[in-house]
Motif scaffolding. Structure first.
Motif, PDB file in Angstrom:
ATOM      1  N   GLU A  38     -41.942  92.415 -51.992  1.00 42.51           N
ATOM      2  CA  GLU A  38     -42.206  92.014 -53.381  1.00 42.51           C
ATOM      3  C   GLU A  38     -42.710  90.573 -53.448  1.00 42.51           C
ATOM      4  O   GLU A  38     -43.678  90.260 -54.151  1.00 42.51           O
ATOM      5  CB  GLU A  38     -40.940  92.166 -54.224  1.00 42.51           C
ATOM      6  CG  GLU A  38     -41.154  91.841 -55.701  1.00 42.51           C
ATOM      7  CD  GLU A  38     -39.916  92.118 -56.537  1.00 42.51           C
ATOM      8  OE1 GLU A  38     -40.065  92.355 -57.742  1.00 42.51           O
ATOM      9  OE2 GLU A  38     -38.803  92.086 -55.982  1.00 42.51           O
ATOM     10  N   TYR A  54     -34.428 103.888 -49.890  1.00 38.93           N
ATOM     11  CA  TYR A  54     -33.105 103.369 -50.284  1.00 38.93           C
ATOM     12  C   TYR A  54     -32.354 104.410 -51.121  1.00 38.93           C
ATOM     13  O   TYR A  54     -31.173 104.680 -50.893  1.00 38.93           O
ATOM     14  CB  TYR A  54     -33.295 102.079 -51.084  1.00 38.93           C
ATOM     15  CG  TYR A  54     -32.014 101.414 -51.535  1.00 38.93           C
ATOM     16  CD1 TYR A  54     -31.388 100.466 -50.728  1.00 38.93           C
ATOM     17  CD2 TYR A  54     -31.441 101.715 -52.767  1.00 38.93           C
ATOM     18  CE1 TYR A  54     -30.229  99.839 -51.132  1.00 38.93           C
ATOM     19  CE2 TYR A  54     -30.271 101.107 -53.185  1.00 38.93           C
ATOM     20  CZ  TYR A  54     -29.665 100.163 -52.367  1.00 38.93           C
ATOM     21  OH  TYR A  54     -28.505  99.549 -52.774  1.00 38.93           O
ATOM     22  N   SER A  55     -33.083 105.028 -52.066  1.00 38.90           N
ATOM     23  CA  SER A  55     -32.466 106.062 -52.910  1.00 38.90           C
ATOM     24  C   SER A  55     -32.100 107.302 -52.105  1.00 38.90           C
ATOM     25  O   SER A  55     -31.031 107.901 -52.309  1.00 38.90           O
ATOM     26  CB  SER A  55     -33.419 106.448 -54.047  1.00 38.90           C
ATOM     27  OG  SER A  55     -33.662 105.356 -54.895  1.00 38.90           O
ATOM     28  N   THR A 101     -32.980  96.765 -48.433  1.00 37.28           N
ATOM     29  CA  THR A 101     -32.970  95.836 -49.568  1.00 37.28           C
ATOM     30  C   THR A 101     -33.710  94.546 -49.215  1.00 37.28           C
ATOM     31  O   THR A 101     -34.473  94.000 -50.022  1.00 37.28           O
ATOM     32  CB  THR A 101     -31.527  95.502 -49.983  1.00 37.28           C
ATOM     33  OG1 THR A 101     -30.864  96.710 -50.394  1.00 37.28           O
ATOM     34  CG2 THR A 101     -31.511  94.523 -51.159  1.00 37.28           C
ATOM     35  N   LYS A 134     -43.565  98.677 -51.162  1.00 40.92           N
ATOM     36  CA  LYS A 134     -42.286  98.335 -51.813  1.00 40.92           C
ATOM     37  C   LYS A 134     -41.681  99.574 -52.474  1.00 40.92           C
ATOM     38  O   LYS A 134     -40.488  99.867 -52.323  1.00 40.92           O
ATOM     39  CB  LYS A 134     -42.519  97.242 -52.856  1.00 40.92           C
ATOM     40  CG  LYS A 134     -41.299  96.920 -53.723  1.00 40.92           C
ATOM     41  CD  LYS A 134     -41.616  95.763 -54.666  1.00 40.92           C
ATOM     42  CE  LYS A 134     -40.493  95.558 -55.661  1.00 40.92           C
ATOM     43  NZ  LYS A 134     -40.525  96.530 -56.782  1.00 40.92           N
ATOM     44  N   GLY A 135     -42.533 100.340 -53.197  1.00 40.32           N
ATOM     45  CA  GLY A 135     -42.048 101.562 -53.833  1.00 40.32           C
ATOM     46  C   GLY A 135     -41.554 102.580 -52.817  1.00 40.32           C
ATOM     47  O   GLY A 135     -40.560 103.280 -53.045  1.00 40.32           O
ATOM     48  N   ARG A 167     -29.111 100.583 -45.820  1.00 48.30           N
ATOM     49  CA  ARG A 167     -29.602 100.233 -47.160  1.00 48.30           C
ATOM     50  C   ARG A 167     -29.687  98.718 -47.331  1.00 48.30           C
ATOM     51  O   ARG A 167     -30.535  98.204 -48.058  1.00 48.30           O
ATOM     52  CB  ARG A 167     -28.698 100.849 -48.219  1.00 48.30           C
ATOM     53  CG  ARG A 167     -28.739 102.373 -48.237  1.00 48.30           C
ATOM     54  CD  ARG A 167     -27.795 102.925 -49.280  1.00 48.30           C
ATOM     55  NE  ARG A 167     -28.484 103.116 -50.546  1.00 48.30           N
ATOM     56  CZ  ARG A 167     -27.877 103.109 -51.719  1.00 48.30           C
ATOM     57  NH1 ARG A 167     -26.582 102.878 -51.791  1.00 48.30           N
ATOM     58  NH2 ARG A 167     -28.552 103.303 -52.818  1.00 48.30           N
ATOM     59  N   TRP A 226     -40.182 101.917 -49.823  1.00 42.59           N
ATOM     60  CA  TRP A 226     -38.852 101.532 -49.328  1.00 42.59           C
ATOM     61  C   TRP A 226     -37.776 101.696 -50.408  1.00 42.59           C
ATOM     62  O   TRP A 226     -36.617 102.006 -50.100  1.00 42.59           O
ATOM     63  CB  TRP A 226     -38.881 100.098 -48.819  1.00 42.59           C
ATOM     64  CG  TRP A 226     -39.516  99.951 -47.464  1.00 42.59           C
ATOM     65  CD1 TRP A 226     -40.674  99.305 -47.160  1.00 42.59           C
ATOM     66  CD2 TRP A 226     -39.029 100.475 -46.218  1.00 42.59           C
ATOM     67  NE1 TRP A 226     -40.952  99.397 -45.819  1.00 42.59           N
ATOM     68  CE2 TRP A 226     -39.951 100.115 -45.216  1.00 42.59           C
ATOM     69  CE3 TRP A 226     -37.904 101.221 -45.856  1.00 42.59           C
ATOM     70  CZ2 TRP A 226     -39.790 100.449 -43.883  1.00 42.59           C
ATOM     71  CZ3 TRP A 226     -37.746 101.578 -44.521  1.00 42.59           C
ATOM     72  CH2 TRP A 226     -38.665 101.202 -43.556  1.00 42.59           C
ATOM     73  N   GLU A 227     -38.137 101.518 -51.664  1.00 46.29           N
ATOM     74  CA  GLU A 227     -37.171 101.746 -52.747  1.00 46.29           C
ATOM     75  C   GLU A 227     -36.749 103.207 -52.771  1.00 46.29           C
ATOM     76  O   GLU A 227     -35.565 103.521 -53.014  1.00 46.29           O
ATOM     77  CB  GLU A 227     -37.791 101.344 -54.092  1.00 46.29           C
ATOM     78  CG  GLU A 227     -37.894  99.844 -54.282  1.00 46.29           C
ATOM     79  CD  GLU A 227     -38.645  99.460 -55.541  1.00 46.29           C
ATOM     80  OE1 GLU A 227     -38.489  98.324 -56.008  1.00 46.29           O
ATOM     81  OE2 GLU A 227     -39.428 100.305 -56.052  1.00 46.29           O
ATOM     82  N   ASN A 228     -37.691 104.095 -52.511  1.00 46.23           N
ATOM     83  CA  ASN A 228     -37.354 105.521 -52.491  1.00 46.23           C
ATOM     84  C   ASN A 228     -36.530 105.894 -51.259  1.00 46.23           C
ATOM     85  O   ASN A 228     -35.650 106.751 -51.339  1.00 46.23           O
ATOM     86  CB  ASN A 228     -38.637 106.358 -52.554  1.00 46.23           C
ATOM     87  CG  ASN A 228     -39.157 106.496 -53.970  1.00 46.23           C
ATOM     88  OD1 ASN A 228     -38.588 107.204 -54.787  1.00 46.23           O
ATOM     89  ND2 ASN A 228     -40.211 105.783 -54.280  1.00 46.23           N
ATOM     90  N   ILE A 263     -37.487  95.255 -49.210  1.00 42.41           N
ATOM     91  CA  ILE A 263     -37.984  95.374 -50.585  1.00 42.41           C
ATOM     92  C   ILE A 263     -38.210  93.988 -51.188  1.00 42.41           C
ATOM     93  O   ILE A 263     -39.243  93.711 -51.798  1.00 42.41           O
ATOM     94  CB  ILE A 263     -36.999  96.185 -51.461  1.00 42.41           C
ATOM     95  CG1 ILE A 263     -36.976  97.656 -51.008  1.00 42.41           C
ATOM     96  CG2 ILE A 263     -37.379  96.089 -52.933  1.00 42.41           C
ATOM     97  CD1 ILE A 263     -35.867  98.472 -51.643  1.00 42.41           C
ATOM     98  N   ARG A 264     -37.239  93.097 -50.973  1.00 41.40           N
ATOM     99  CA  ARG A 264     -37.352  91.735 -51.498  1.00 41.40           C
ATOM    100  C   ARG A 264     -38.531  90.996 -50.868  1.00 41.40           C
ATOM    101  O   ARG A 264     -39.329  90.349 -51.555  1.00 41.40           O
ATOM    102  CB  ARG A 264     -36.054  90.969 -51.230  1.00 41.40           C
ATOM    103  CG  ARG A 264     -36.055  89.543 -51.800  1.00 41.40           C
ATOM    104  CD  ARG A 264     -34.829  88.757 -51.386  1.00 41.40           C
ATOM    105  NE  ARG A 264     -34.818  88.537 -49.952  1.00 41.40           N
ATOM    106  CZ  ARG A 264     -33.867  89.003 -49.142  1.00 41.40           C
ATOM    107  NH1 ARG A 264     -32.881  89.727 -49.618  1.00 41.40           N
ATOM    108  NH2 ARG A 264     -33.922  88.752 -47.841  1.00 41.40           N
TER     109      ARG A 264
END
Length: 407
Positions: A113, A306-307, A106, A299-300, A102, A302-304, A109-110
């Motif tokens: 973005e 991460y979740s 992170t 980005k979305g 994770r 990789w955020e998912n 994601i950064r």
């Protein structure tokens, strides 16, 4: 055991959209650069924007390399460690590696973005340059007086084609909205069914792609209850995608005609020492926006992921004794083995994106090394025709994706 967090639908073949968009940007810059050969001030402005774009593509390559590395780390490090943790009943070790993964995500994601924000800033700069060209053009046109009847006729033809293109694009947008809605409905149905199946729940938690889950669901006994509903949705999607492909082909045919007429118009304006309309820069903005949208979706994605990993950690390795169950161990290992193959394919897609950005950042902007005003009329025309030909070689294939014909 972890229930699947429903992520944004994401196609590992996303690079098929990156390729034409990045090619369009460089080719449209090139044609604009040639058309501003007689206007040094505007030529310098365009060169500045093109160099910024070239550098941005280089930075995008670095971000996609990080996506490749993270995908490889999931396959070579995280997944084997999760198997080991389950087989040896070491949930603490699994939690440690999940948190490490994770952390990698992170960072991605950064970075993604930041890259999307840079595309947004570049797009605004290109818009400013377009405005500068328009201002300069107005002043030049005043000095030249009334433009010829031929130019006015060409402009009228372009306007008619643009109106037809706008109508087709609106139809395409509406069809894409319907496809998105059906895809969402299908995804929710498949993931809900997977969550109810002990053999698929782990795979659903590890894999953020709907295709492999749909395949696994059809192959499982639990498919019968929802198979009919899934087939209806798939049939509707096939029809909608056929409509989308037809509209995209129609859209591209119109775009090719508009490009051709704009080039003729630009050439005629140049012959009369008039600044051509900066329409190609508007197209540059459109394709930069498309690349930015892909990065926002990435980005979305990789955020998912991460979740999903957090969900696995909290529901599978914290506060439950499921890893002590032999049946669960076998299921978990099998799911990770399947997930490994899927993530390897995603890594390959990211690798292709790396190559796309690498070519664009190193080779596609070599035209900037030449001063267009120094070209003889014959050499200028040859260069112009070459770029025009490359633009017209871009086609829409049956899958609805614009791709370049490989020579």
């Amino acid at each position: 055991m972890a229930n699947a967090v429903v992520p944004t639908s994401w196609n590992p073949g996303f690079i098929e959209e990156l390729l034409p968009s990045s090619q369009q940007v460089s080719l449209l810059y090139h044609i604009s650069y040639l058309c501003l050969a007689k206007f040094p001030k505007l030529e310098r402005l365009l060169r500045m924007r093109a160099v910024e774009t070239q550098l941005l593509f280089g930075s995008s390559e670095a971000v996609m390399l990080k996506c490749v590395g993270t995908s490889q780390n999931l396959v070579s490090s995280l997944f084997p460690m999760l198997i080991q943790a389950v087989e040896k009943n070491k949930p603490v070790l699994a939690i440690k590696y999940l948190e490490k993964a994770r952390t990698w995500i992170t960072e991605i994601i950064r970075d993604v973005e930041k890259m999307a924000d840079r595309y947004d800033a570049l797009n605004k700069d290109v818009a400013t340059t377009t405005s500068d060209v328009i201002t300069e053009k107005k002043e030049t046109d005043k000095q030249l007086g009334q433009l010829s009847k031929d130019i006015a006729t060409m402009m009228e033809t372009v306007k008619k084609l643009e109106a037809e293109l706008s109508k087709t694009t609106a139809q395409l947008t509406e069809t894409e909205k319907k496809i998105d809605a059906k895809n969402s409905e299908l995804q929710n149905l498949v993931r809900a069914a997977a969550a109810q199946s002990s053999s698929l729940a782990v795979l659903a938690a590890l894999v953020p792609f709907i295709g492999p889950l749909l395949k696994a669901l059809y192959e499982s006994r639990s498919a019968a209850a929802v198979a009919q509903n899934i087939k209806v949705l798939e049939s509707q999607l096939i029809q909608l995608n056929a409509e989308k492909t037809s509209l995209k082909q129609q859209q591209w045919n119109l775009q090719v005609q508009i490009i051709d007429w704009r080039m003729k118009l630009a050439k005629l304006q140049l012959d009369k020492d008039a600044i051509p309309e900066p329409t190609h820069l508007g197209e540059v903005q459109r394709y930069l926006s498309k690349i930015q949208t892909i990065l926002v979706q990435l980005k979305g994605f990789w955020e998912n992921v991460y979740s999903l990993l957090g969900n696995i950690k909290d529901k599978t390795f914290v506060g439950e004794d499921l890893i002590d169950q032999p049946d669960f161990k076998e299921l978990f290992v099998k799911s990770i083995q399947t997930a490994t193959q899927i993530w390897e394919a995603f890594g390959l897609s990211c690798g292709k994106a790396v190559n796309i950005f690498r070519v664009q950042s190193k080779d596609a902007y070599r035209f900037l090394e030449i001063d267009p005003s120094s070209l003889s009329p014959a050499v200028w025309q040859k260069e112009y025709d070459s770029v025009k030909g490359k633009l017209q070689e871009l086609k829409v294939f049956d899958d609805g994706i614009i791709l370049a014909i490989q020579s």
